[in-house]
Design an enzyme around this catalytic site. Structure first.
Site, short mmCIF file in Angstrom:
data_model
loop_
_atom_site.label_atom_id
_atom_site.label_comp_id
_atom_site.label_asym_id
_atom_site.label_seq_id
_atom_site.Cartn_x
_atom_site.Cartn_y
_atom_site.Cartn_z
CG HIS A 1 -2.13 0.83 1.12
ND1 HIS A 1 -2.42 1.59 0.00
CD2 HIS A 1 -3.13 1.09 2.01
CE1 HIS A 1 -3.55 2.25 0.20
NE2 HIS A 1 -3.99 1.97 1.40
CG ASP B 1 -4.11 -2.47 8.56
OD1 ASP B 1 -5.29 -2.08 8.57
OD2 ASP B 1 -3.59 -3.03 7.57
N1 NVA Z 1 -4.61 -4.21 5.49
C1 NVA Z 1 -5.83 -3.53 5.15
C2 NVA Z 1 -5.55 -2.11 4.76
C3 NVA Z 1 -6.78 -1.28 4.45
C4 NVA Z 1 -6.42 0.10 4.04
C5 NVA Z 1 -6.53 -4.27 4.02
O1 NVA Z 1 -5.83 -4.70 3.09
O2 NVA Z 1 -7.75 -4.42 4.07
N1 CP Z 2 -6.44 3.53 4.27
C1 CP Z 2 -7.13 3.23 3.15
O1 CP Z 2 -6.57 2.86 2.12
O2 CP Z 2 -8.47 3.39 3.26
P1 CP Z 2 -9.56 2.98 2.18
O3 CP Z 2 -9.61 1.47 2.14
O4 CP Z 2 -10.83 3.59 2.66
O5 CP Z 2 -9.12 3.53 0.84
#
Ligand code: NVA
Ligand code: CP
Length: 318
Positions: free
Chosen positions: A141, A235
């Site tokens: 990310h 997270d």
């Molecule tokens: N680790 C989480 C991050 C969300 C922004 C996911 O992948 O759902």
């Molecule tokens: N942190 C983040 O990526 O949030 P969303 O899943 O709402 O885009």
């Protein structure tokens, strides 16, 4: 300021036309320059008009922050976005990615893609003739990490030599924090339960990017990992696509909730970060989430500023 702007522009100009698939796609100097440009944009010291460019948003997973921050960033740069969710395009009916990517390259100026496999993202980059940006995969990310380090920079004034502890699943967010942190000279400690540690190849890559290999450490005990650090991050325990594992994961992550007890082991001035969405009472207590240490909503806002800087760089608006 003029000299600084020229320096930033010169450092970022090679990014014109580039993809951003991983935090490791940038050099250390480019990462610092993007944060600098993002700060200038945030403080309204700089305005950039890209002139009616279009960013396509291909989002296979839900999103609030990433989607809206890309939409607002493009609007502020004088451009716009188009929603290209697979459910409403022929992608959802099986049109091959390689055809979709080539067609969209004729309509759009860049694509932001949120999907599961990093390989699928690389396939978009392979077939598209326009920049492809990682809006989250299961592996990384990277836009999030830029916003995270901008938030730490704002809190402390500088980044090099600071230490961040991430407590939770060693997946996408943790991976980008390690890679981006290494480029910025930030020491990263990851505390995950056994079996949920970051991928060894990403740990290895982050150590190679760093000036000091010891600045990346992986722990299984959150109390050892958090001791004395200046920034603490968590997270969700079950990421998008892992919802059916929620209860197994809740067991595995017992003891990994960022609560007052755990936070008390960090530096007294430590800040708390979370990429959001958050599950209060699971990975973070409501008390810590709402505490004075929390910079979570600054961090969320910073998504807008870093992505504006990134878009300006890859679309050649500097
Ligand atoms: N680790 C989480 C991050 C969300 C922004 C996911 O992948 O759902
Ligand atoms: N942190 C983040 O990526 O949030 P969303 O899943 O709402 O885009």
């Amino acid at each position: 300021m003029a000299t600084l702007n020229q320096g930033v522009a010169a450092i970022l100009s090679p990014l014109k036309g580039s993809d951003f698939l991983s935090s490791a796609d940038l050099t250390s100097q480019q990462t610092f320059a993007l944060l600098e440009l993002a700060l200038q944009l945030k403080k309204a010291e700089r305005r950039i008009d890209l002139g009616n460019r279009v960013l396509g948003l291909i989002f296979t997973k839900a999103s609030t922050r990433t989607r809206v921050s890309f939409q607002v960033a493009m609007a502020r740069l004088g451009g716009q976005t188009v929603d290209l969710n697979p459910q409403v395009t022929q992608l959802g009916r099986g049109e091959p990615l390689e055809d979709t990517a080539r067609v969209l390259s004729r309509f759009c100026d860049a694509l932001a893609v949120r999907t599961f496999k990093q390989k699928e993202l690389s396939e978009y980059a392979r077939w598209a003739s326009i920049p492809v940006l990682n809006a989250l995969t299961d592996l990384e990310h990277p836009c999030q990490a830029l916003a995270d380090f901008l938030t730490i920079k704002e809190a402390f004034g500088d980044l090099e030599g600071r230490t961040l502890t991430y407590i939770g699943d060693g997946n996408n967010v943790a991976h980008s924090l390690m890679l981006c942190g290494s480029l910025l000279g930030v020491n990263i400690r990851i505390a995950s339960p056994k079996g949920f540690e970051p991928l060894p190849e990403v740990v290895k890559k982050a150590k190679l990017l760093s000036n000091s290999p010891s600045s990346i450490e992986v722990f299984n005990d959150p109390f050892s990992a958090i001791r004395g650090v200046e920034a603490v991050y968590t997270d969700v325990w079950a990421s998008m696509g892992q919802e059916q594992e929620q209860s197994i994961r809740a067991k595995a992550f017992e003891g990994f909730c960022l609560n007052k007890d755990l936070l008390s082991q960090a530096d007294t001035k430590a800040i708390v970060l979370h990429c959001l969405p958050a599950h209060r009472g699971e990975e973070i207590s409501a008390e810590v989430f709402e505490s004075d240490a929390s910079r979570i909503f600054d961090q969320s806002e910073n998504r807008l500023h870093v992505q504006q800087a990134l878009l300006a760089a890859v679309l050649g608006g500097l």
